[in-house]
Write a protein that holds these residues in place. Sequence first.
Motif, PDB file in Angstrom:
ATOM      1  N   LEU A   1      92.455 102.020 -37.603  1.00 45.95           N
ATOM      2  CA  LEU A   1      92.152 102.334 -38.945  1.00 45.95           C
ATOM      3  C   LEU A   1      91.229 102.879 -39.440  1.00 45.95           C
ATOM      4  CD1 LEU A   1      94.755  99.133 -40.088  1.00 45.95           C
ATOM      5  CD2 LEU A   1      94.932 100.946 -38.899  1.00 45.95           C
TER       6      LEU A   1
ATOM      7  N   SER B   1      91.377 107.524 -42.107  1.00 51.21           N
ATOM      8  CA  SER B   1      92.264 107.503 -42.938  1.00 51.21           C
ATOM      9  C   SER B   1      94.003 108.663 -42.299  1.00 51.21           C
ATOM     10  CB  SER B   1      91.917 108.170 -44.016  1.00 51.21           C
ATOM     11  OG  SER B   1      91.984 109.464 -43.916  1.00 51.21           O
TER      12      SER B   1
ATOM     13  N   ARG C   1     102.528 110.488 -44.753  1.00 47.59           N
ATOM     14  CA  ARG C   1     102.862 109.445 -45.974  1.00 47.59           C
ATOM     15  C   ARG C   1     103.599 108.727 -44.028  1.00 47.59           C
ATOM     16  NH1 ARG C   1     106.408 110.987 -48.763  1.00 47.59           N
ATOM     17  NH2 ARG C   1     105.618 110.975 -50.683  1.00 47.59           N
TER      18      ARG C   1
ATOM     19  N   ASN D   1     101.056 107.130 -42.557  1.00 47.58           N
ATOM     20  CA  ASN D   1     100.383 106.142 -43.229  1.00 47.58           C
ATOM     21  C   ASN D   1     101.352 104.450 -42.493  1.00 47.58           C
ATOM     22  OD1 ASN D   1      99.060 104.414 -45.100  1.00 47.58           O
ATOM     23  ND2 ASN D   1     101.266 104.520 -45.818  1.00 47.58           N
ATOM     24  N   ASN D   2     102.667 104.840 -42.375  1.00 45.11           N
ATOM     25  CA  ASN D   2     103.827 104.214 -41.538  1.00 45.11           C
ATOM     26  C   ASN D   2     103.478 103.387 -40.730  1.00 45.11           C
ATOM     27  OD1 ASN D   2     105.211 103.993 -44.260  1.00 45.11           O
ATOM     28  ND2 ASN D   2     106.650 105.683 -43.895  1.00 45.11           N
TER      29      ASN D   2
ATOM     30  N   GLN E   1     100.213 103.628 -39.657  1.00 45.00           N
ATOM     31  CA  GLN E   1      98.823 102.542 -39.704  1.00 45.00           C
ATOM     32  C   GLN E   1      99.612 101.448 -39.365  1.00 45.00           C
ATOM     33  OE1 GLN E   1      95.922 104.596 -41.826  1.00 45.00           O
ATOM     34  NE2 GLN E   1      95.098 105.216 -39.931  1.00 45.00           N
ATOM     35  N   THR E   2     100.064 100.993 -41.029  1.00 44.72           N
ATOM     36  CA  THR E   2     100.547  99.666 -41.358  1.00 44.72           C
ATOM     37  C   THR E   2     100.756  98.929 -39.866  1.00 44.72           C
ATOM     38  OG1 THR E   2     100.990 100.849 -43.280  1.00 44.72           O
ATOM     39  CG2 THR E   2     102.781  98.746 -42.923  1.00 44.72           C
ATOM     40  N   ILE E   3     101.358  99.489 -39.452  1.00 46.37           N
ATOM     41  CA  ILE E   3     102.148  98.647 -38.059  1.00 46.37           C
ATOM     42  C   ILE E   3     101.386  98.420 -37.212  1.00 46.37           C
ATOM     43  CG2 ILE E   3     103.998  98.940 -35.894  1.00 46.37           C
ATOM     44  CD1 ILE E   3     105.697 101.737 -36.979  1.00 46.37           C
TER      45      ILE E   3
ATOM     46  N   LYS F   1      98.611  97.693 -38.697  1.00 42.45           N
ATOM     47  CA  LYS F   1      97.868  96.557 -39.184  1.00 42.45           C
ATOM     48  C   LYS F   1      98.374  95.957 -38.598  1.00 42.45           C
ATOM     49  CE  LYS F   1      95.915  95.249 -43.496  1.00 42.45           C
ATOM     50  NZ  LYS F   1      96.180  96.217 -45.052  1.00 42.45           N
ATOM     51  N   ASN F   2     100.122  95.673 -39.012  1.00 41.96           N
ATOM     52  CA  ASN F   2     100.424  93.848 -38.998  1.00 41.96           C
ATOM     53  C   ASN F   2     100.906  93.560 -37.624  1.00 41.96           C
ATOM     54  OD1 ASN F   2     101.300  94.549 -41.870  1.00 41.96           O
ATOM     55  ND2 ASN F   2     103.201  95.036 -41.253  1.00 41.96           N
ATOM     56  N   GLN F   3     100.319  94.265 -36.487  1.00 42.81           N
ATOM     57  CA  GLN F   3      99.885  93.856 -35.519  1.00 42.81           C
ATOM     58  C   GLN F   3      98.833  92.970 -35.107  1.00 42.81           C
ATOM     59  OE1 GLN F   3     100.122  97.624 -32.785  1.00 42.81           O
ATOM     60  NE2 GLN F   3     102.355  97.549 -32.638  1.00 42.81           N
ATOM     61  N   LYS F   4      97.548  92.893 -35.984  1.00 45.90           N
ATOM     62  CA  LYS F   4      96.476  92.256 -35.706  1.00 45.90           C
ATOM     63  C   LYS F   4      96.445  92.377 -34.313  1.00 45.90           C
ATOM     64  CE  LYS F   4      97.831  89.329 -40.004  1.00 45.90           C
ATOM     65  NZ  LYS F   4      98.577  87.751 -40.664  1.00 45.90           N
TER      66      LYS F   4
END
Length: 227
Positions: free
Chosen positions: A110, A113, A142, A145-146, A148-150, A152-155
């Motif tokens: 991340l 962008s 978009r 972005n989705n 990258q959200t995945i 991010k949620n993986q941490k």
Amino acid sequence: MKYAKLVVLLTSVSVLFACSDSKFVEEGEKNVNAGKVVVKEREKELKELEKKQKEIYEEMEKPLDEVIQENELDSLEIMEDTNVTTKEYYEDENEFGKFVGQVLIDFQNLTISPEDYYNFMDHHASKKAKAEMVEKKEEQIRVYNNIQTIFKNQKVKRESYVLSKVTLTQSQKEGYFYRKVSTDKGDEYFITTIVSEDGVWKYEQDQPSPPFIIDNVMAEEKGEQVE
């Protein structure tokens, strides 16, 4: 009497012309038939030539997975230097591999962008990869972005990565390299494909790959025991 001679003369002339026409048609038919034979022979030769050319191209353009299976995977070399030189276009496959490797890890971390990644794809993706993108820029951003959200949620913290040198296919028009990404939750493995278009290298795809060991590349994939 003169009338009878005239009739005979006209009849003879008619017969003569009829015979001439018949011979002319016959000769014409012979020429046409001979021409058909030549055309058929030529078509046969062309088909044979096309068949041989197709066999040559099929040998040169083997699917990537076949090439990987045939190669001695433990002969792959690791890139010692992964420093990236930013260029408008890349003619050297390994320079481009370094660049792509950096972009992919930045996207996963991340640190760039979705729009930055879109710009990378717009400029450096292959025709095939672009064909799979959404037509409208905003919608494709978009999508990124989705993704990258995945991530991010993986941490997952991706700390470092290693790249193999690019291996080219026989045609020299396609290449691939492996990526090993070290994270705080274990190692991740990927295979990245690039292709040459108009003399410059383009990014095609990145997929998960079986694990490999740096000291003995791909030994685990081949089922060998590494001490």
